[in-house]
Design a protein around this motif. Structure first.
Motif, PDB file in Angstrom:
ATOM      1  N   GLY A 181     -42.693   5.979  77.466  1.00 19.53           N
ATOM      2  CA  GLY A 181     -44.004   5.341  77.345  1.00 19.53           C
ATOM      3  C   GLY A 181     -45.079   6.132  78.063  1.00 19.53           C
ATOM      4  N   ARG A 194     -47.969   2.146  78.893  1.00 19.32           N
ATOM      5  CA  ARG A 194     -47.060   1.594  77.883  1.00 19.32           C
ATOM      6  C   ARG A 194     -45.660   1.620  78.503  1.00 19.32           C
ATOM      7  NH1 ARG A 194     -51.303   0.465  76.474  1.00 19.32           N
ATOM      8  NH2 ARG A 194     -52.327   0.708  74.454  1.00 19.32           N
ATOM      9  N   GLU A 271     -45.171  -0.008  71.692  1.00 23.17           N
ATOM     10  CA  GLU A 271     -45.917   1.253  71.546  1.00 23.17           C
ATOM     11  C   GLU A 271     -45.331   2.367  72.422  1.00 23.17           C
ATOM     12  OE1 GLU A 271     -50.356   0.684  70.260  1.00 23.17           O
ATOM     13  OE2 GLU A 271     -50.037  -0.464  72.118  1.00 23.17           O
ATOM     14  N   THR A 272     -44.023   2.451  72.382  1.00 24.32           N
ATOM     15  CA  THR A 272     -43.308   3.523  73.073  1.00 24.32           C
ATOM     16  C   THR A 272     -42.493   4.293  72.038  1.00 24.32           C
ATOM     17  OG1 THR A 272     -41.402   2.078  73.527  1.00 24.32           O
ATOM     18  CG2 THR A 272     -43.140   2.179  75.204  1.00 24.32           C
TER      19      THR A 272
END
Length: 405
Positions: A181, A194, A271-272
């Motif tokens: 992230g 993230r 969102e990684t």
């Protein structure tokens, strides 16, 4: 001696003659646990005993530092029967799987067999196979390097809380899900980060949700091996190490793909980025050679040990001997060395593996293995029957000789 083959009474005496060394070696390895591929002390203790008994020892077979092959060649050509030794320990709990007993019992079996019939035909071998735990796959690596070429059958035993001649072993994939992230200050501006750890948590929740919808024979389990370094930093990297198990390698592969998609889904939601990789070769399901298992069972019963046939619906864990069993006849019986209900991979099993009771039972197991090994090299009918059973269950002719399923 009759016909060049010793009686059971003579073999019992030969094993009893090495009981002191068996216990000494077992306790030495137990007191100094070593993790996979770092078992230098155990290797030296075991090979030292074998050299003293006239075995020719080759170290570092296949380039593996803590492996070894010890052979005693007979006076005439014949089959090669190998006893397998495992001697790695577990992180945190040492010999909670009793590998100290496996190793000492393996050498005792081979030494006693040679003492009982020094003029045996063929070859009696002890193969030290490091790194069975934690997906090390020592046997897979050794076989890929050709170490088992020329071995006609292999035997070993495993400590347990009960005795069975054969037990199905699950196939297992050893995996790591790594999430990447963006780091940020966890208090000042967490929205700029993230969290890879959030992805790992979501992935573990996804595995929990999957359990209702996978076969009851399957197992999904793991740990967070990297969850970040500081509470006030949004973790940019996190990892989950986990195993996927089921009855066959084919079903494991199917489950691995479902698990891989779950990791990608967790990454999408946070969102990684996600990457699922193997941390070791896949362990195949175990094919027990029932001809040899029956011979072992008959011997230990004659010595007063009650031993059952095993339950196909109650599988054991996973082992790289499953891969080896796809290439040649093997047995992997379980012998009770601890009180009923003692879990494997536990502190209780570790303590049990250093008791007089465990060594008494290891002596019996060594006698059973020694009998099977001697019969394999001296009785052509037994070897033929074991080969016939193995061939009957093999894949079609032309299948590549490899241990990686």
């Amino acid at each position: 001696m009759v016909g060049g083959v010793c009686s059971l009474e003579e073999l019992v005496g030969a094993v009893a003659g090495v009981r002191g060394r068996l216990e000494e070696v077992s306790l030495a390895i137990h007191a100094r646990p070593e993790l996979k591929f770092a078992e230098g002390y155990a290797r030296d203790v075991l090979t030292g005993w074998l050299v003293d008994e006239g075995f020719a020892v080759a170290r570092r077979p296949g380039g593996m530092e803590t492996a070894f092959v010890a052979v005693h060649r007979g006076r005439e050509p014949g089959p090669c029967a190998a006893v397998l030794a495992e001697y790695d320990a577990l992180p945190g709990i040492g010999h909670g799987c009793g590998h100290n007993l496996i190793a000492a019992g393996a050498v005792a079996a081979a030494v006693a067999a040679v003492r009982a019939v020094p003029g045996h035909p063929g070859t009696i071998a002890v193969i030290g196979t490091p790194g069975e735990e934690m997906g090390g796959a020592g046997k897979v690596r050794l076989a890929d390097a050709g170490v088992f070429d020329g071995v006609d059958a292999a035997v070993m035993f495993h400590p347990a809380d009960r005795s069975v001649t054969a037990q199905h072993g699950l196939a297992a994939a050893h995996l790591r899900a790594r999430f990447t992230g963006v780091s940020a200050h966890a208090a000042k501006s967490p929205w700029e980060g993230r969290s890879a750890l959030a992805a790992a948590q979501l992935f573990l929740n996804a595995l929990d949700s999957m359990r209702q919808f996978i076969p009851p024979t399957a197992r999904l389990h793991g740990i967070v091996s990297n969850g970040g370094q500081a509470p006030n930093v949004v973790p940019a990297v996190a990892a989950v190490d986990f195993y996927v198990r089921d009855r066959t390698a084919a079903s494991v592969r199917e489950l691995v793909e479902r698990v891989r998609r779950a990791a990608l889904g967790a990454a999408l939601a946070t969102e990684t980025e996600a990457e699922v990789s193997e941390t070791g070769p896949l362990y195949a399901e175990r094919r027990n050679n029932m001809v040899l298992a029956a011979r072992f069972g008959a011997v230990v019963r004659a010595l007063g040990l009650e031993i059952g046939p095993g339950d196909a619906d109650d599988p054991a864990g996973s082992s790289d001997i499953g891969n080896l069993s796809q290439l040649l006849p093997v047995i992997h019986p379980y012998i009770q060395t601890a009180a009923p209900g003692t879990p494997s991979h536990s502190d209780a099993m570790r303590e049990a593996s250093a008791t007089a009771f465990a060594h008494d039972r290891t002596e019996i197991a060594a006698t059973g293995l020694a009998r099977v090994v001697l019969d394999l090299v001296t009785d052509p009918e037994l070897m033929a029957a074991a080969r016939a059973e193995f061939t009957a269950g093999r894949e079609p002719a032309g299948t590549a000789r490899t241990l990686r399923p």
